[in-house]
Design a protein around this motif. Structure first.
Motif, PDB file in Angstrom:
ATOM      1  N   UNK A   1       2.026   4.376  -0.521  1.00 34.91           N
ATOM      2  CA  UNK A   1       2.193   5.242  -1.886  1.00 34.91           C
ATOM      3  C   UNK A   1       1.082   5.096  -2.886  1.00 34.91           C
ATOM      4  N   UNK A   2       0.645   3.583  -2.723  1.00 35.52           N
ATOM      5  CA  UNK A   2      -0.363   3.036  -3.862  1.00 35.52           C
ATOM      6  C   UNK A   2      -1.712   3.782  -3.738  1.00 35.52           C
ATOM      7  N   UNK A   3      -2.471   3.298  -4.695  1.00 30.53           N
ATOM      8  CA  UNK A   3      -3.712   3.612  -4.948  1.00 30.53           C
ATOM      9  C   UNK A   3      -4.378   2.502  -4.372  1.00 30.53           C
ATOM     10  N   UNK A   4      -5.767   2.537  -4.051  1.00 33.02           N
ATOM     11  CA  UNK A   4      -6.656   1.419  -3.542  1.00 33.02           C
ATOM     12  C   UNK A   4      -6.944   0.427  -4.738  1.00 33.02           C
ATOM     13  N   UNK A   5      -6.938   1.065  -5.962  1.00 31.73           N
ATOM     14  CA  UNK A   5      -7.009   0.192  -6.960  1.00 31.73           C
ATOM     15  C   UNK A   5      -6.029  -1.085  -7.037  1.00 31.73           C
TER      16      UNK A   5
ATOM     17  N   UNK B   1     -11.788   3.954  -5.457  1.00 24.64           N
ATOM     18  CA  UNK B   1     -10.409   3.353  -5.675  1.00 24.64           C
ATOM     19  C   UNK B   1      -9.505   4.307  -6.260  1.00 24.64           C
ATOM     20  N   UNK B   2      -9.808   5.565  -6.507  1.00 19.56           N
ATOM     21  CA  UNK B   2      -8.875   6.412  -7.108  1.00 19.56           C
ATOM     22  C   UNK B   2      -8.147   7.479  -5.908  1.00 19.56           C
ATOM     23  N   UNK B   3      -8.755   7.235  -4.702  1.00 21.14           N
ATOM     24  CA  UNK B   3      -7.957   8.053  -3.586  1.00 21.14           C
ATOM     25  C   UNK B   3      -6.900   7.375  -3.109  1.00 21.14           C
ATOM     26  N   UNK B   4      -6.121   7.818  -2.235  1.00 16.40           N
ATOM     27  CA  UNK B   4      -4.710   7.333  -1.873  1.00 16.40           C
ATOM     28  C   UNK B   4      -5.132   6.101  -0.961  1.00 16.40           C
ATOM     29  N   UNK B   5      -4.179   5.166  -0.790  1.00 16.44           N
ATOM     30  CA  UNK B   5      -4.129   3.968  -0.089  1.00 16.44           C
ATOM     31  C   UNK B   5      -3.941   4.322   1.304  1.00 16.44           C
ATOM     32  N   UNK B   6      -3.479   5.408   1.547  1.00 18.68           N
ATOM     33  CA  UNK B   6      -2.767   5.507   2.981  1.00 18.68           C
ATOM     34  C   UNK B   6      -3.704   5.089   3.937  1.00 18.68           C
TER      35      UNK B   6
ATOM     36  N   UNK C   1      -4.260  -2.001  -4.327  1.00 11.98           N
ATOM     37  CA  UNK C   1      -4.047  -2.490  -2.960  1.00 11.98           C
ATOM     38  C   UNK C   1      -4.720  -3.759  -2.760  1.00 11.98           C
TER      39      UNK C   1
ATOM     40  N   UNK D   1     -13.386   0.286   5.437  1.00  3.80           N
ATOM     41  CA  UNK D   1     -12.616  -0.468   4.263  1.00  3.80           C
ATOM     42  C   UNK D   1     -13.635  -0.575   3.102  1.00  3.80           C
ATOM     43  N   UNK D   2     -14.910  -0.820   3.038  1.00  2.00           N
ATOM     44  CA  UNK D   2     -15.610  -1.172   2.038  1.00  2.00           C
ATOM     45  C   UNK D   2     -15.766   0.400   1.403  1.00  2.00           C
TER      46      UNK D   2
ATOM     47  N   UNK E   1     -13.800   2.819   1.279  1.00  2.70           N
ATOM     48  CA  UNK E   1     -12.770   3.145   0.725  1.00  2.70           C
ATOM     49  C   UNK E   1     -12.493   2.302  -0.497  1.00  2.70           C
ATOM     50  N   UNK E   2     -12.879   1.240  -0.520  1.00  2.00           N
ATOM     51  CA  UNK E   2     -12.656   0.251  -1.668  1.00  2.00           C
ATOM     52  C   UNK E   2     -13.716   0.645  -2.996  1.00  2.00           C
TER      53      UNK E   2
ATOM     54  N   UNK F   1       0.800  -1.318   0.119  1.00  2.00           N
ATOM     55  CA  UNK F   1       0.102  -0.006   0.062  1.00  2.00           C
ATOM     56  C   UNK F   1       0.887   1.136   0.049  1.00  2.00           C
TER      57      UNK F   1
ATOM     58  N   UNK G   1      -5.006  -5.200   0.328  1.00  2.00           N
ATOM     59  CA  UNK G   1      -5.737  -5.405   1.632  1.00  2.00           C
ATOM     60  C   UNK G   1      -7.244  -6.240   1.632  1.00  2.00           C
ATOM     61  N   UNK G   2      -8.062  -5.715   0.610  1.00  5.40           N
ATOM     62  CA  UNK G   2      -9.133  -6.479   0.424  1.00  5.40           C
ATOM     63  C   UNK G   2      -9.126  -7.895   0.008  1.00  5.40           C
TER      64      UNK G   2
ATOM     65  N   UNK H   1      -6.355   3.007   4.212  1.00  9.51           N
ATOM     66  CA  UNK H   1      -6.470   1.668   4.117  1.00  9.51           C
ATOM     67  C   UNK H   1      -5.190   0.991   4.773  1.00  9.51           C
TER      68      UNK H   1
END
Lengths: 137, 137
Positions: free
Chosen positions: A113-117, B72-77, A119, B65-66, B68-69, A111, A121-122, B79
């Motif tokens: 610095x990445x993006x959820x897409x 998906x364009x927002x930062x992963x920080x 990521x 978490x849901x 956030x997912x 994760x 975790x899920x 999560x």
DNA sequence: TTACGATCTACAGTCACTGTAGGAGCAAGC
DNA sequence: GCTTGCTCCTACAGTGACTGTAGATCGTAA
């Protein structure tokens, strides 16, 4: 006084009274003014209860362990089988938590610095292997 | 139908309705007769929720978490930090459960045919090292 | 058409606490 | 002696995450 035993065992005052209510702790002796007092035996018992709860024993299981320890002349078999049953579930929980730890460690690493897409975790949590496939149900 | 998704994910029917009530699951589409229907996305989401619950995430954590997912364009920080916080507590639980497993294994071994008086189950669980000493409190 | 199972809503119950309201005990300071 | 402030008391409501139950409705197979 209840506040002292609370501090010494890291238990909330209300929780100690609750244990007395449900019979996990014996009825405490009282001062003239009606306050509960406790001796070393009670402190040990409360510490035992807290540890056992903390480690996943239900209050019913703890109740039976206490009952068993109150009749030390009887055979240890019952306490042993209680412990054995618990051992199996503890080992299962350790295995599952270890899998989660690895998934979370991977996830937090990926994760950075990445993006959820991107990521994990899920996915790490879902592990969809144990799902049947199918469409609308 | 709710019974099918229940079977496929190992969730009780009432629990699925409960998740809909508290907003963990979206409001299900309905047939003409008013029964809930689910698609693959819902099956995956429910499976995710069950795994996350099973592994110790609270419904609030799962909700975030849901959420956030869903963006998906927002930062992963966020999560990632959620996962990191959880990682620490998971490692703590693994350590404590491992200590318990050893204590229980010792205990069941020592208990074979013995009597409670000689039995280590209670001591193993209590580990009285973290108790202050003192008399009546 | 009837019987049966699955589903519906609504709500009460469970477990293990946790928090709160309203009152009483008790030592210290004025 | 009186007030302040803390701890304690009982009693009960609230929490989180379900689980169970009652009574009604839907849908299908005999």
């Amino acid at each position: 006084m209840i506040g002292d035993i609370a501090k010494r065992t890291g238990t909330k005052v209300n929780t100690i009274r609750f244990y007395e209510d449900i019979g996990l702790m014996p009825e405490a002796a009282r001062t003239a003014g009606g306050r509960r007092t406790y001796g070393d035996a009670e402190v040990r018992q409360l510490a035992f209860i807290r540890h056992a709860r903390d480690l996943g024993f239900s209050t019913d299981e703890i109740r039976s362990l206490i009952a068993l320890s109150a009749n030390p002349d009887q055979d240890c078999k019952e306490a042993g089988s209680l412990a054995r049953r618990h051992l199996a579930s503890v080992e299962d929980r350790i295995a599952r938590l270890t899998a989660l730890r690895n998934a979370l460690a991977d996830a937090t690493r990926d994760c950075e610095g990445g993006r959820i897409a991107d990521c994990r975790v899920m996915e790490a949590i879902t592990m969809p292997a144990d799902l049947d496939s199918g469409t609308r149900v």
